[in-house]
Design a protein around this motif. Sequence first.
Motif, PDB file in Angstrom:
ATOM      1  N   GLU A  58       9.697  20.264  15.781  1.00 58.24           N
ATOM      2  CA  GLU A  58       9.209  19.317  16.788  1.00 58.24           C
ATOM      3  C   GLU A  58       8.680  20.062  18.012  1.00 58.24           C
ATOM      4  OE1 GLU A  58      10.824  15.563  19.500  1.00 58.24           O
ATOM      5  OE2 GLU A  58      12.194  16.597  18.141  1.00 58.24           O
ATOM      6  N   GLU A  61       5.319  21.497  17.126  1.00 56.74           N
ATOM      7  CA  GLU A  61       4.312  20.430  17.072  1.00 56.74           C
ATOM      8  C   GLU A  61       3.873  20.018  18.470  1.00 56.74           C
ATOM      9  OE1 GLU A  61       4.075  15.773  15.709  1.00 56.74           O
ATOM     10  OE2 GLU A  61       5.413  17.102  14.617  1.00 56.74           O
ATOM     11  N   ILE A  62       4.795  19.837  19.364  1.00 55.70           N
ATOM     12  CA  ILE A  62       4.461  19.470  20.748  1.00 55.70           C
ATOM     13  C   ILE A  62       3.662  20.580  21.412  1.00 55.70           C
ATOM     14  CG2 ILE A  62       5.440  19.028  23.036  1.00 55.70           C
ATOM     15  CD1 ILE A  62       7.767  17.591  21.580  1.00 55.70           C
ATOM     16  N   GLN A  65       0.045  20.621  19.595  1.00 51.03           N
ATOM     17  CA  GLN A  65      -0.803  19.435  19.695  1.00 51.03           C
ATOM     18  C   GLN A  65      -0.922  18.905  21.126  1.00 51.03           C
ATOM     19  OE1 GLN A  65       0.611  16.625  16.828  1.00 51.03           O
ATOM     20  NE2 GLN A  65       0.146  17.958  15.088  1.00 51.03           N
ATOM     21  N   LYS A  66       0.178  18.769  21.797  1.00 47.64           N
ATOM     22  CA  LYS A  66       0.140  18.143  23.121  1.00 47.64           C
ATOM     23  C   LYS A  66      -0.148  19.135  24.241  1.00 47.64           C
ATOM     24  CE  LYS A  66       3.156  14.309  21.932  1.00 47.64           C
ATOM     25  NZ  LYS A  66       4.401  13.607  22.224  1.00 47.64           N
ATOM     26  N   LEU A  67       0.317  20.353  24.103  1.00 49.74           N
ATOM     27  CA  LEU A  67       0.155  21.332  25.173  1.00 49.74           C
ATOM     28  C   LEU A  67      -1.016  22.284  24.940  1.00 49.74           C
ATOM     29  CD1 LEU A  67       3.905  22.175  25.788  1.00 49.74           C
ATOM     30  CD2 LEU A  67       2.461  20.578  27.054  1.00 49.74           C
ATOM     31  N   GLY A  68      -1.671  22.175  23.789  1.00 51.70           N
ATOM     32  CA  GLY A  68      -2.845  22.981  23.524  1.00 51.70           C
ATOM     33  C   GLY A  68      -2.566  24.444  23.243  1.00 51.70           C
TER      34      GLY A  68
END
Length: 95
Positions: A58, A61-62, A65-68
């Motif tokens: 997780e 993934e964060i 995807q979310k933090l680039g």
Amino acid sequence: MTLTISFFAVVCCLYLAMQNRVTVRAAQITSLQEQIAEQKDDNDTREKRLETAADLEEIAEIALQKLGMCYVDSDQIAYYSLEESDYMVQYDDVQ
């Protein structure tokens, strides 16, 4: 005869005192063993909480995807060699 009885009484008193010390020490050992068992259980519980608290997939993934963030390229990796007697001290955070 009185000397023998006196000697026997002293030996009995010493034996009883030694037996009392053994009993007290046995109780202390049992108490310490119980404390060790409780600490081991507590450590196991805390370790399991830590293991389940952070799901590495997780987090990856964060981060991706979310933090680039992205995986490192081979040209970004720096290698260095250390002899066994050497050590490194980090004085500041790596950025």
